[in-house]
Scaffold this active site. Structure first.
Site, PDB file in Angstrom:
ATOM      1  N   GLY A  12      26.717  36.314  38.130  1.00 25.59           N
ATOM      2  CA  GLY A  12      27.422  38.066  39.299  1.00 25.59           C
ATOM      3  C   GLY A  12      29.351  37.245  39.065  1.00 25.59           C
ATOM      4  O   GLY A  12      30.254  37.758  39.331  1.00 25.59           O
ATOM      5  N   ARG A  13      29.700  35.872  39.179  1.00 27.89           N
ATOM      6  CA  ARG A  13      30.430  35.167  39.204  1.00 27.89           C
ATOM      7  C   ARG A  13      31.540  35.510  37.929  1.00 27.89           C
ATOM      8  O   ARG A  13      32.881  34.964  38.634  1.00 27.89           O
ATOM      9  CB  ARG A  13      30.578  33.420  39.717  1.00 27.89           C
ATOM     10  CG  ARG A  13      30.148  33.611  41.147  1.00 27.89           C
ATOM     11  CD  ARG A  13      29.101  32.223  41.908  1.00 27.89           C
ATOM     12  NE  ARG A  13      28.853  32.064  42.893  1.00 27.89           N
ATOM     13  CZ  ARG A  13      27.774  31.282  43.066  1.00 27.89           C
ATOM     14  NH1 ARG A  13      27.435  30.513  42.260  1.00 27.89           N
ATOM     15  NH2 ARG A  13      27.345  30.843  44.011  1.00 27.89           N
ATOM     16  N   TYR A  73      33.282  36.676  48.433  1.00 27.42           N
ATOM     17  CA  TYR A  73      31.843  37.279  47.999  1.00 27.42           C
ATOM     18  C   TYR A  73      31.213  36.635  46.808  1.00 27.42           C
ATOM     19  O   TYR A  73      32.636  35.882  46.019  1.00 27.42           O
ATOM     20  CB  TYR A  73      31.941  38.846  48.001  1.00 27.42           C
ATOM     21  CG  TYR A  73      32.231  39.260  47.364  1.00 27.42           C
ATOM     22  CD1 TYR A  73      32.941  39.322  46.203  1.00 27.42           C
ATOM     23  CD2 TYR A  73      32.663  40.854  47.810  1.00 27.42           C
ATOM     24  CE1 TYR A  73      33.973  40.630  44.979  1.00 27.42           C
ATOM     25  CE2 TYR A  73      33.047  41.779  47.143  1.00 27.42           C
ATOM     26  CZ  TYR A  73      33.906  41.825  45.624  1.00 27.42           C
ATOM     27  OH  TYR A  73      34.426  42.625  45.277  1.00 27.42           O
ATOM     28  N   GLU A  74      29.949  36.581  46.204  1.00 26.64           N
ATOM     29  CA  GLU A  74      29.173  35.736  45.147  1.00 26.64           C
ATOM     30  C   GLU A  74      29.796  34.564  45.239  1.00 26.64           C
ATOM     31  O   GLU A  74      30.302  33.531  44.544  1.00 26.64           O
ATOM     32  CB  GLU A  74      29.326  36.460  44.095  1.00 26.64           C
ATOM     33  CG  GLU A  74      29.095  37.869  44.322  1.00 26.64           C
ATOM     34  CD  GLU A  74      28.721  38.771  42.963  1.00 26.64           C
ATOM     35  OE1 GLU A  74      28.554  37.909  42.214  1.00 26.64           O
ATOM     36  OE2 GLU A  74      28.971  39.970  43.252  1.00 26.64           O
ATOM     37  N   GLY A  75      29.952  33.755  46.639  1.00 23.97           N
ATOM     38  CA  GLY A  75      30.344  32.171  46.741  1.00 23.97           C
ATOM     39  C   GLY A  75      31.721  31.927  47.393  1.00 23.97           C
ATOM     40  O   GLY A  75      32.493  32.122  46.119  1.00 23.97           O
TER      41      GLY A  75
END
Ligand code: CAA
Length: 380
Positions: free
Chosen positions: A242-243, A362-364
């Site tokens: 995802g990142r 988002y996504e970390g």
């Protein structure tokens, strides 16, 4: 080493660019104002194969590689980051998770529709008290034999209102800490599963973000993904991919704002010449171009690692950390180059500056990416 794109990659990039210009650009300001994104545009992205880019065609996907994925993400994000986050979450969190770790039955039942854009998916990990600290899951999934019962709250869920399929992470056995976490497929409309109101956000306002409530939601056992206790690893592995998607989104936002700033600087005159002829502006353009190219290299490297079957935990974290920083900084510069016009919606760059911020969250968050990178560096 070869930095050139293949003919196929160029075709894919150009198709995404064309779609973004003809379909996403009209109405992008209105969608941002109204916080909407029409289903028909999602269907069009599905028809072009953008909702299941890397999924095997036997499950309804386009069977493309991760390089194609980031090229598409960059082009969509240059125009509308609200569209691209829907694409990113559906592709790399939902479709990838199901294709890699789901059973054949789960793939037949859910993946084929998700990959073709017939249905949309959401990834539900974050909670009011478990954002960065993702192992602190308060949502529970109690094993009742042939089914689980889920209770809890999930926050800031992208595609939260429009999805048909939700991948929900929850704690089954608290004594086992992260090894007692599971991931489940929950269908919209399951009794006890309620969708809260849409969040009113700073950026990516076309994308719908919701809080989700689970009150005694019964989920059949066959909807668990992977072995009992695999849920946290499932989330971590899925988020690594995802990142890459979010890094490509950040790159696209930065590149889109840069392209607008360059064009504007060649048209706008001050002190008797186009403003690009003033060193104050020319040096900004030089810095922007250099930093965007550097971000592109990191994004491509992460996608290449994925395509090669290399571990991409670190390269995806580095790509996201750097590309999101570039997106934030260079969209501010793009507004500055536009001067007063940059502060006005019609010139697009103020929206891009607002959209850029979420890529650092988002996504970390960027801080989480530094945890991942520093642990990798120290481990060697
Ligand atoms: N692949 C496989 N396993 C992994 C892994 C990876 N990339 N990263 C960690 N793990 C494993 C570890 O090996 C460990 O397992 P073992 O005990 O068996 O070795 C287990 O997971 C726990 O790992 P840590 O001890 O490292 O856990 P931690 O509490 O220190 O947290 C973290 C690690 C990296 C900080 C993690 O909590 C994290 O990534 N947090 C951020 C969460 C996040 O990205 N949230 C975004 C929400 S989703 C979203 O935004 C979607 C959207 O809608 C746009």
């Amino acid at each position: 080493m070869d930095f050139s794109l293949t003919e196929e990659h160029i075709m894919i990039r150009d198709a995404a660019r064309d779609f973004a210009q003809t379909e996403l650009l009209p109405g992008v300001i209105e969608r941002d104002n109204a916080q909407t994104f029409p289903d028909e545009l999602v269907k069009k992205m599905g028809a072009l194969g953008f909702m299941g880019i890397m999924v095997d065609p036997k499950y309804g996907g386009s069977g493309m590689d991760a390089i194609s994925y980031v090229l598409i993400m960059e082009e969509l994000s240059k125009i509308d980051a609200s569209a691209s986050v829907m694409v990113s979450v559906n592709n790399s969190l939902v479709c990838y998770g199901l294709e890699t770790y789901g059973t054949e039955e789960q793939k037949q039942k859910y993946l084929t529709k998700l990959a073709s854009g017939e249905s949309i998916g959401a990834f539900c990990l974050s909670e009011p008290e478990a954002g960065s600290d993702a192992t602190s899951q308060k949502t529970t999934a109690i094993d009742k034999g042939d089914h689980y019962v889920i209770n809890g709250t999930k926050n800031w869920i992208t595609n939260g209102g429009r999805s048909d399929v939700y991948l929900v992470i929850a704690q089954t056995d608290r004594d086992k800490a992260h090894k007692g976490i599971n991931a489940f497929i929950v269908e919209k409309g399951t009794p006890g599963f309620d969708i809260g109101p849409k969040e009113d956000k700073l950026g990516i306002r076309g994308s719908d973000t919701h809080t989700l409530q689970f009150n005694d939601v019964k989920v059949p056992k066959e909807n668990r993904i992977g072995e009992d206790g695999f849920g946290f690893k499932f989330a971590m592995k899925t988020l690594s991919g995802g990142r890459i998607g979010i890094a490509a989104q950040a790159l696209g936002i930065a590149a889109g704002a840069y392209e607008l700033a360059l064009k504007y600087s060649k048209e706008r005159k001050a002190f008797g010449t186009e403003i690009c002829n003033h060193q104050a502006i020319a040096f900004k353009l030089a810095d922007m171009y250099t930093e965007i190219e550097a971000a592109r290299m990191l994004v491509m490297k992460a996608a290449w690692d994925k395509d090669q079957g290399n571990n991409y935990d670190m390269s995806s974290a580095m790509a996201k950390l750097y590309a999101s920083k570039v997106a934030m900084e260079q969209t501010v510069e793009a507004v500055q180059i536009h001067g007063g016009n940059g502060f006005v919606k019609e010139y697009h760059v103020e929206r891009m500056m607002r959209d850029a911020k979420i890529t650092q969250i988002y996504e970390g968050t960027s801080e989480i990416q530094k945890i991942v990178i520093s642990r990798g560096v120290i481990k060697g």
